[in-house]
Structure formats: structure tokens, C-alpha cells
Design a protein around this motif. Structure first.
Motif, PDB file in Angstrom:
ATOM      1  N   VAL A   1      12.741 -12.560 -12.309  1.00  0.00           N
ATOM      2  CA  VAL A   1      11.584 -12.338 -11.440  1.00  0.00           C
ATOM      3  C   VAL A   1      10.298 -12.368 -12.261  1.00  0.00           C
ATOM      4  O   VAL A   1      10.231 -11.783 -13.351  1.00  0.00           O
ATOM      5  N   GLY A   2       9.283 -13.039 -11.731  1.00  0.00           N
ATOM      6  CA  GLY A   2       7.969 -13.063 -12.361  1.00  0.00           C
ATOM      7  C   GLY A   2       6.940 -12.369 -11.486  1.00  0.00           C
ATOM      8  O   GLY A   2       6.972 -12.502 -10.256  1.00  0.00           O
ATOM      9  N   LEU A   3       6.033 -11.643 -12.105  1.00  0.00           N
ATOM     10  CA  LEU A   3       4.970 -10.951 -11.371  1.00  0.00           C
ATOM     11  C   LEU A   3       3.662 -11.725 -11.465  1.00  0.00           C
ATOM     12  O   LEU A   3       3.221 -12.070 -12.559  1.00  0.00           O
ATOM     13  N   GLU A   4       3.069 -11.986 -10.323  1.00  0.00           N
ATOM     14  CA  GLU A   4       1.719 -12.554 -10.297  1.00  0.00           C
ATOM     15  C   GLU A   4       0.679 -11.438 -10.208  1.00  0.00           C
ATOM     16  O   GLU A   4      -0.434 -11.567 -10.703  1.00  0.00           O
ATOM     17  N   THR A   5       1.062 -10.346  -9.549  1.00  0.00           N
ATOM     18  CA  THR A   5       0.226  -9.144  -9.476  1.00  0.00           C
ATOM     19  C   THR A   5       1.062  -7.977  -9.995  1.00  0.00           C
ATOM     20  O   THR A   5       2.250  -8.134 -10.249  1.00  0.00           O
ATOM     21  N   GLY A   6       0.456  -6.822 -10.110  1.00  0.00           N
ATOM     22  CA  GLY A   6       1.181  -5.680 -10.666  1.00  0.00           C
ATOM     23  C   GLY A   6       0.981  -4.412  -9.870  1.00  0.00           C
ATOM     24  O   GLY A   6       0.417  -3.443 -10.369  1.00  0.00           O
ATOM     25  N   ARG A   7       1.463  -4.388  -8.646  1.00  0.00           N
ATOM     26  CA  ARG A   7       1.346  -3.197  -7.808  1.00  0.00           C
ATOM     27  C   ARG A   7       2.461  -2.198  -8.121  1.00  0.00           C
ATOM     28  O   ARG A   7       3.532  -2.581  -8.583  1.00  0.00           O
ATOM     29  N   THR A   8       2.199  -0.942  -7.828  1.00  0.00           N
ATOM     30  CA  THR A   8       3.207   0.095  -8.046  1.00  0.00           C
ATOM     31  C   THR A   8       4.494  -0.239  -7.295  1.00  0.00           C
ATOM     32  O   THR A   8       4.456  -0.537  -6.097  1.00  0.00           O
TER      33      THR A   8
ATOM     34  N   GLY B   1       0.834  -1.199   0.000  1.00  0.00           N
ATOM     35  CA  GLY B   1       0.000   0.000   0.000  1.00  0.00           C
ATOM     36  C   GLY B   1       0.864   1.242   0.000  1.00  0.00           C
ATOM     37  O   GLY B   1       2.088   1.165   0.107  1.00  0.00           O
ATOM     38  N   ARG B   2       0.219   2.407  -0.079  1.00  0.00           N
ATOM     39  CA  ARG B   2       0.973   3.660  -0.097  1.00  0.00           C
ATOM     40  C   ARG B   2       1.467   3.994   1.304  1.00  0.00           C
ATOM     41  O   ARG B   2       0.748   3.844   2.284  1.00  0.00           O
ATOM     42  N   HIS B   3       2.711   4.432   1.370  1.00  0.00           N
ATOM     43  CA  HIS B   3       3.333   4.783   2.643  1.00  0.00           C
ATOM     44  C   HIS B   3       2.529   5.896   3.305  1.00  0.00           C
ATOM     45  O   HIS B   3       2.133   6.870   2.668  1.00  0.00           O
ATOM     46  N   ARG B   4       2.280   5.778   4.614  1.00  0.00           N
ATOM     47  CA  ARG B   4       1.409   6.735   5.299  1.00  0.00           C
ATOM     48  C   ARG B   4       2.005   8.133   5.363  1.00  0.00           C
ATOM     49  O   ARG B   4       1.276   9.131   5.329  1.00  0.00           O
ATOM     50  N   ASN B   5       3.311   8.228   5.465  1.00  0.00           N
ATOM     51  CA  ASN B   5       3.958   9.530   5.639  1.00  0.00           C
ATOM     52  C   ASN B   5       4.643  10.035   4.370  1.00  0.00           C
ATOM     53  O   ASN B   5       4.654  11.234   4.102  1.00  0.00           O
ATOM     54  N   GLN B   6       5.225   9.121   3.599  1.00  0.00           N
ATOM     55  CA  GLN B   6       5.898   9.501   2.360  1.00  0.00           C
ATOM     56  C   GLN B   6       5.033   9.040   1.188  1.00  0.00           C
ATOM     57  O   GLN B   6       5.122   7.897   0.746  1.00  0.00           O
ATOM     58  N   ARG B   7       4.217   9.942   0.666  1.00  0.00           N
ATOM     59  CA  ARG B   7       3.146   9.570  -0.237  1.00  0.00           C
ATOM     60  C   ARG B   7       3.639   9.133  -1.616  1.00  0.00           C
ATOM     61  O   ARG B   7       2.876   8.555  -2.386  1.00  0.00           O
ATOM     62  N   THR B   8       4.898   9.406  -1.939  1.00  0.00           N
ATOM     63  CA  THR B   8       5.418   8.940  -3.224  1.00  0.00           C
ATOM     64  C   THR B   8       5.984   7.528  -3.123  1.00  0.00           C
ATOM     65  O   THR B   8       6.366   6.935  -4.135  1.00  0.00           O
ATOM     66  N   LYS B   9       6.031   6.984  -1.904  1.00  0.00           N
ATOM     67  CA  LYS B   9       6.597   5.651  -1.697  1.00  0.00           C
ATOM     68  C   LYS B   9       5.509   4.628  -1.433  1.00  0.00           C
ATOM     69  O   LYS B   9       4.435   4.953  -0.915  1.00  0.00           O
ATOM     70  N   MET B  10       5.784   3.375  -1.775  1.00  0.00           N
ATOM     71  CA  MET B  10       4.924   2.254  -1.430  1.00  0.00           C
ATOM     72  C   MET B  10       5.613   1.439  -0.351  1.00  0.00           C
ATOM     73  O   MET B  10       6.837   1.513  -0.170  1.00  0.00           O
ATOM     74  N   THR B  11       4.832   0.640   0.382  1.00  0.00           N
ATOM     75  CA  THR B  11       5.423  -0.167   1.445  1.00  0.00           C
ATOM     76  C   THR B  11       4.582  -1.414   1.687  1.00  0.00           C
ATOM     77  O   THR B  11       3.400  -1.457   1.326  1.00  0.00           O
ATOM     78  N   VAL B  12       5.180  -2.421   2.278  1.00  0.00           N
ATOM     79  CA  VAL B  12       4.431  -3.605   2.689  1.00  0.00           C
ATOM     80  C   VAL B  12       3.621  -3.247   3.924  1.00  0.00           C
ATOM     81  O   VAL B  12       4.150  -2.700   4.898  1.00  0.00           O
ATOM     82  N   MET B  13       2.321  -3.527   3.891  1.00  0.00           N
ATOM     83  CA  MET B  13       1.435  -3.203   5.009  1.00  0.00           C
ATOM     84  C   MET B  13       0.235  -4.139   4.997  1.00  0.00           C
ATOM     85  O   MET B  13      -0.222  -4.569   3.934  1.00  0.00           O
ATOM     86  N   THR B  14      -0.262  -4.463   6.170  1.00  0.00           N
ATOM     87  CA  THR B  14      -1.368  -5.432   6.278  1.00  0.00           C
ATOM     88  C   THR B  14      -2.630  -4.927   5.572  1.00  0.00           C
ATOM     89  O   THR B  14      -3.424  -5.717   5.065  1.00  0.00           O
ATOM     90  N   ALA B  15      -2.804  -3.603   5.520  1.00  0.00           N
ATOM     91  CA  ALA B  15      -3.991  -3.039   4.876  1.00  0.00           C
ATOM     92  C   ALA B  15      -3.791  -2.820   3.378  1.00  0.00           C
ATOM     93  O   ALA B  15      -4.675  -2.279   2.712  1.00  0.00           O
ATOM     94  N   GLY B  16      -2.658  -3.263   2.831  1.00  0.00           N
ATOM     95  CA  GLY B  16      -2.376  -3.064   1.415  1.00  0.00           C
ATOM     96  C   GLY B  16      -3.111  -4.052   0.523  1.00  0.00           C
ATOM     97  O   GLY B  16      -3.857  -4.919   0.991  1.00  0.00           O
ATOM     98  N   ARG B  17      -2.879  -3.928  -0.771  1.00  0.00           N
ATOM     99  CA  ARG B  17      -3.480  -4.825  -1.755  1.00  0.00           C
ATOM    100  C   ARG B  17      -2.579  -6.039  -1.956  1.00  0.00           C
ATOM    101  O   ARG B  17      -1.351  -5.962  -1.833  1.00  0.00           O
TER     102      ARG B  17
END
Length: 340
Positions: free
Chosen positions: A247-254, A210-226
Motif C-alpha cells: 500500500v502507498g500513501l498519497e496523504t497521511g491522515r490518522t 474525519g473524526r467520528h462524530r460519536n466515537q472521538r477516538t475513531k476516524m471515519t470516511v465522511m464528506t466533511a473530512g479531509r
């Protein structure tokens, strides 16, 4: 589609200003098509446009039958002449620009290009020009009416490699549906900090992003993410502390690959956002250390792409070699570098 009168001139620019796309198309109803609803037939023969678009054009008189406005549910007869005449406004102010692109696959429905490092995929804040969309609008002006000029997915500015583009609305929608149901496969090469044994414990990385709570241009691993799933398909040691990954992608998150590899403490070399000082490992020669510190972008390349052709149903596979900068980095990091 029959009789596209103005296709060669669609969306050319005059004095730097874009000209709206003029659509003037006719179709004569065949015996086999007789009895169909006009909106259903229109969606079968005017395939560059969605059924919703066509229904709205029937309602506003842009799409007529035998020079007369009709209701969308009107049934057609053999010999009826459908005439679509309208002007499409561009979805945005995106301008065509004469920027070279490397085409690696093309037919009348699909385009695959090899995006160079440093090219932004589509215009946005701070990047209104010089993007792949600007280039596509110049080389393929008929794609002005498609969202993002037909782009099906995107990769980061400093990631090189393959991008899939639909040249018609049905092709773009079908390819996006394949991406969603995971029947498009995308393989990447990247150079990471980490030994083969440690990386081997993370063959499947399943961690929501999901999107980082404080740094909005960054993504991060989070339980509420996709949901986000990345597969390490092959691990090739370059030395005791660095590997080349397939590396292979099963999903395509930012930023998915970059975030996942950073999350397991094996960041991509050159990744200033997710890598930091963890890119540097012990036991490097000075040449290797400098090569890592000076590598100007994330060492990530989309080298292979596979999809089902949206019209023919054929399996299409496309690949491109690793770019020169990554090849040089592999050579420097390889334990045999400089050996007699």
C-alpha cells in the motif's frame, strides 16, 4: 555551527530531573558574509534554530555582536564575532529513557528508525513514558529543543516499521515540507480479508477522512473530512479469501490505511477498531481461523520509506523486512500451509 561548548552535556538528567539545554555558540563573520543583516546571517550559521527564534534572541540580548546588543536589521562586518548564549527550556515534561531503538539509517541531519509493535510514538494521555520520543531524548539529547524530538510523522502504537526524524530544526522542517508536498513516499504491507479480484477494483481509494462524530477516538470516511488517497500497489493472494497488500500513501491522515480498507469492506486482520467480525471469511481451516482470531494487533507494517535528503539533495530509500509475527500469519494463511 561553530564552537558548541556544551553539546556533550546538553539535556542530561540529574536524579531523574531534566537539565535545561545550554546553548553557547560563536561565529566570526567572513569576508563573504560581510554586509548581511545580522538576523539573516544568524539563520545561515546557527542552523539548529528558526529565524524567528534568532530574531527574538537578538532583541532580548541573547545573541550579540562584538559583545554589544544589536537590532535584527544591523549589517555585519568581516571580523565581527556573533555570540549566542541562552538556555532552552524543554517543550514539555518528556523524560529521557534508556529504551533501545533500531536505527536503520543515520547521518548528521537525518535519522530513520524501525519502530517495534507496541511502542507509542510520543507521550500523551495515558502514555507519558516508554515512547519513542522518550527513547530519542536519551540517545540524542541534543534534540531536546526540537518539537517531538525531531519526529516528522508518526504511526500507530500497534503498527510496526519506519519513522523519519530530523536531527536539526532545518532538517525537520524540510522533511515536514516534503511530507506536505507529497515528495516523501511511504509503502506499507498489510494482510487483509478479501479476494484478489474484489481488491483489484479498489486500486485507488479516494475518500475523505474525519473524526467520528460519536466515537472521538475513531476516524471515519465522511464528506466533511479531509482529502485522503490510498493506493493498492500490489495484491498478493494468500488464499481465496485473504491477501497481502503493498500500500502507498498519497496523504497521511490518522488511521488512513485502516479506515480506507475497512470502508471498502476489506479490513486489516487483527484490527479490533475497524475490522470486527468482518475479518473472518468462509473456507478457513481451524488453524487459519485461530491465527486470525488470535492475531494481537493490526497486521500493518511500514516497510519502505523514500525522501530527498534535506542537505545533500540525494534520493534516500530505506526498507526493512516484515516482522516475524506477520511472516508467520502469511505462512498460515497461504494455501500451501501444511501441504506435503
Amino acid at each position: 555551527m561553530d564552537d558548541i561548548d556544551d553539546e556533550p552535556n546538553a539535556s542530561l538528567s540529574v536524579a531523574g530531573q531534566p537539565v535545561p539545554v545550554i546553548i553557547d555558540v560563536t561565529h566570526t563573520v567572513t569576508e563573504n558574509e560581510a554586509g548581511l543583516r545580522i538576523d539573516k546571517l544568524a539563520s545561515k550559521v546557527f542552523t539548529d534554530f528558526s529565524r524567528a527564534q534568532l530574531q527574538s534572541w537578538i532583541s532580548d540580548g541573547s545573541l550579540i555582536s562584538n559583545s554589544t546588543t544589536q537590532k535584527p536589521k544591523q549589517r555585519v562586518k568581516a571580523g565581527d564575532v556573533l555570540h549566542l548564549s541562552t538556555t532552552l527550556q524543554q517543550h514539555s515534561e518528556d523524560q529521557p529513557e534508556n529504551i533501545a531503538i533500531e536505527v536503520v539509517y543515520e547521518d548528521q541531519d537525518v535519522l530513520v528508525i524501525n519502530k517495534p509493535v507496541g511502542m507509542v510514538v510520543h507521550p500523551g494521555a495515558g502514555n507519558q513514558t516508554g515512547t519513542l520520543v522518550n527513547a530519542l531524548l536519551y540517545h540524542y539529547p541534543q534534540q531536546h529543543h526540537l518539537p517531538r524530538a525531531g519526529l516528522v510523522h508518526r504511526i500507530d502504537k500497534d503498527t510496526s516499521g519506519l519513522l523519519l526524524i530530523g536531527k536539526t530544526k532545518p532538517a525537520q522542517m524540510a522533511l515536514m515540507a516534503q511530507l506536505k508536498d507529497k515528495s516523501v513516499y511511504r509503502h506499507y504491507q498489510c494482510i487483509v480479508a478479501g479476494d484478489a479480484a474484489s481488491l483489484g477494483r479498489h486500486r485507488r481509494i479516494d475518500a475523505p477522512i474525519g473524526r467520528h462524530r460519536n466515537q472521538r477516538t475513531k476516524m471515519t470516511v465522511m464528506t466533511a473530512g479531509r482529502e485522503a488517497v490510498t493506493h493498492l500497489l500490489a495484491i498478493t493472494p494468500l488464499n481465496d479469501s485473504y491477501c497481502l497488500l503493498d500500500v502507498g500513501l498519497e496523504t497521511g491522515r490518522t488511521h488512513q490505511i485502516r479506515v480506507h480498507l475497512s470502508h471498502i469492506t476489506h479490513p486489516i486482520v487483527g484490527d479490533r477498531v475497524y475490522g470486527g467480525r468482518r475479518q473472518l471469511r468462509a473456507g478457513l481451516s481451524e488453524a487459519q481461523r485461530q491465527a486470525i482470531l488470535n492475531f494481537p494487533r493490526q497486521a500493518l507494517h511500514a516497510y519502505e520509506l523514500g525522501f530527498v535528503h534535506p542537505v545533500t539533495g540525494e534520493d534516500i530509500e530505506v526498507s526493512v523486512p516484515m516482522p516475524e509475527d506477520m511472516q508467520q500469519l502469511v505462512a498460515v494463511l497461504n494455501d500451501d500451509y501444511g501441504a506435503e
